[in-house]
Design a protein around this motif. Structure first.
Motif, mmCIF file in Angstrom:
data_model
loop_
_atom_site.group_PDB
_atom_site.id
_atom_site.type_symbol
_atom_site.label_atom_id
_atom_site.label_comp_id
_atom_site.label_asym_id
_atom_site.label_seq_id
_atom_site.Cartn_x
_atom_site.Cartn_y
_atom_site.Cartn_z
ATOM 1 N N ALA A 23 37.400 44.710 45.141
ATOM 2 C CA ALA A 23 36.483 45.667 45.758
ATOM 3 C C ALA A 23 36.959 45.949 47.173
ATOM 4 O O ALA A 23 37.427 45.060 47.879
ATOM 5 C CB ALA A 23 35.062 45.123 45.776
ATOM 6 N N ALA A 28 34.955 49.637 43.760
ATOM 7 C CA ALA A 28 34.850 48.277 43.243
ATOM 8 C C ALA A 28 35.272 48.290 41.778
ATOM 9 O O ALA A 28 34.682 48.999 40.964
ATOM 10 C CB ALA A 28 33.425 47.753 43.360
ATOM 11 N N THR A 30 35.025 46.813 38.463
ATOM 12 C CA THR A 30 33.928 45.984 37.952
ATOM 13 C C THR A 30 34.165 45.431 36.562
ATOM 14 O O THR A 30 33.407 44.562 36.120
ATOM 15 C CB THR A 30 32.621 46.793 37.938
ATOM 16 O OG1 THR A 30 32.806 47.974 37.138
ATOM 17 C CG2 THR A 30 32.219 47.201 39.351
ATOM 18 N N ALA A 31 35.165 45.908 35.847
ATOM 19 C CA ALA A 31 35.415 45.385 34.500
ATOM 20 C C ALA A 31 36.818 45.748 34.058
ATOM 21 O O ALA A 31 37.418 46.708 34.546
ATOM 22 C CB ALA A 31 34.396 45.921 33.502
ATOM 23 N N ALA A 69 33.792 51.615 40.092
ATOM 24 C CA ALA A 69 32.514 52.119 40.584
ATOM 25 C C ALA A 69 32.596 52.385 42.081
ATOM 26 O O ALA A 69 33.424 51.796 42.783
ATOM 27 C CB ALA A 69 31.404 51.106 40.302
ATOM 28 N N GLN A 75 30.424 47.452 51.907
ATOM 29 C CA GLN A 75 31.444 46.623 51.271
ATOM 30 C C GLN A 75 32.696 46.570 52.144
ATOM 31 O O GLN A 75 33.275 47.612 52.477
ATOM 32 C CB GLN A 75 31.804 47.196 49.898
ATOM 33 C CG GLN A 75 32.980 46.524 49.206
ATOM 34 C CD GLN A 75 32.641 45.126 48.744
ATOM 35 O OE1 GLN A 75 31.610 44.917 48.120
ATOM 36 N NE2 GLN A 75 33.511 44.170 49.035
ATOM 37 N N LEU A 287 28.756 46.023 33.673
ATOM 38 C CA LEU A 287 30.141 45.926 34.149
ATOM 39 C C LEU A 287 30.210 44.848 35.210
ATOM 40 O O LEU A 287 30.012 45.103 36.381
ATOM 41 C CB LEU A 287 30.599 47.279 34.701
ATOM 42 C CG LEU A 287 30.489 48.447 33.735
ATOM 43 C CD1 LEU A 287 30.898 49.738 34.416
ATOM 44 C CD2 LEU A 287 31.326 48.200 32.492
ATOM 45 N N ALA A 288 30.484 43.657 34.801
ATOM 46 C CA ALA A 288 30.535 42.544 35.752
ATOM 47 C C ALA A 288 31.711 41.655 35.405
ATOM 48 O O ALA A 288 31.648 40.827 34.516
ATOM 49 C CB ALA A 288 29.252 41.744 35.732
#
Length: 291
Positions: A23, A28, A30-31, A69, A75, A287-288
């Motif tokens: 990120a 970021a 995410t998956a 994302a 961030q 999506l993690a």
């Protein structure tokens, strides 16, 4: 939401190592989904906080799909990216360290010193992709005292980060993919850039793009050329705890073939597009991390 798709355009070997993604203030990752193979292991680089997926191709095209994302508000770039580290890819040789400190001091230090070191790095290279790199076979990043040396974005930014850190500045080496506006969201290789952090200000520098596009002296900008970039990793000199992976990787910016404890680059096609679910709605879902 964006979808970054990396397709291996050649018969894959038994094992492939690929970055998981990071990120930044802009995006970021995410998956990661894989087709044409399976994720055998997800390995961590504890010093850098990075992840790498060990993939076993199953025949046919190997395709990696990254979900990208928008970055949450506030961030930052990963803190570990700015942390000075001592290895042959990051440490400045004594002559480079002395010269870098002198250049920054004569410029007046602060942000002006950063700009002076960027200009110095730009003056030391002609953009090219040489078979032999300027720091091959060295124990530290050497000083280029005069003339110009052929080098790619990897070489230029290796020199710049070592120079900035030797002069006492916080600097990060970030890499991923850049998608030129005139190529319809398609590229075929990696790209890297430098991020500085000084007195609370974060600036991004891309010497190679200024040189390639004839934009004049390098100025701070994320995308000096029209286009879009996505970061997948940071820092040079990575170690992953698996005997099939070399004990020290220079960097992991794209999928690499693994064979007999060595790595080689693969021929890739990389595309960035809007992620759409059936019916045209933006894709959604849990999506993690790596899936």
């Amino acid at each position: 939401m964006k979808r970054l798709t990396v397709t291996v355009e050649e018969p894959a070997c038994a094992l492939v190592l690929a970055p998981v993604g990071i990120a930044t203030p802009h995006d970021a990752v995410t998956a990661l989904d894989v087709t044409g193979g399976r994720i055998e292991r997800v390995l961590g680089e504890p010093e850098l906080g990075l992840g790498a997926a060990l993939l076993r191709p199953a025949g046919g095209p190997l395709v990696l799909d990254y979900a990208v994302a928008p970055a949450p508000a506030g961030q930052p770039y990963p803190e570990a990216a700015f942390r000075p580290r001592a290895n042959r890819f990051t440490a400045a040789a004594a002559e480079l360290a002395d010269a870098s400190r002198g250049i920054a001091a004569r410029a007046g230090g602060g942000h002006v010193g950063i700009a002076a070191l960027v200009a110095e790095a730009e003056a030391r290279f002609d953009y090219a992709h040489p078979e032999t790199r300027f720091n091959d076979g060295t124990d530290a990043v050497p000083y280029l005292s005069c003339g110009t040396t052929p080098g790619s974005c990897v070489d230029i930014n290796t020199y710049l980060v070592a120079s900035l850190r030797a002069a006492g500045y916080e600097a990060a080496y970030v890499y991923g993919h850049f998608f030129p506006a005139d190529r319809g969201g398609v590229t075929h290789d990696m790209h890297c850039w430098v991020v500085t952090r000084h007195d609370g200000e974060v600036l991004e520098w891309d010497i190679a793009h200024h040189m390639k596009a004839g934009l004049g002296p390098t100025r701070a900008a994320l995308d000096p050329r029209p286009g879009r970039r996505v970061a997948l990793g940071h820092s040079m000199g990575q170690s992953y705890d698996d005997p099939r992976i070399p004990p020290m990787l220079k960097l992991l910016s794209e999928p690499l073939a693994l064979h007999d404890g060595a790595v080689r680059r693969l021929s890739l096609s990389v595309r960035l597009a809007d992620a759409r679910a059936p019916g045209g709605a933006p894709a959604e879902g849990p999506l993690a991390g790596v899936r």
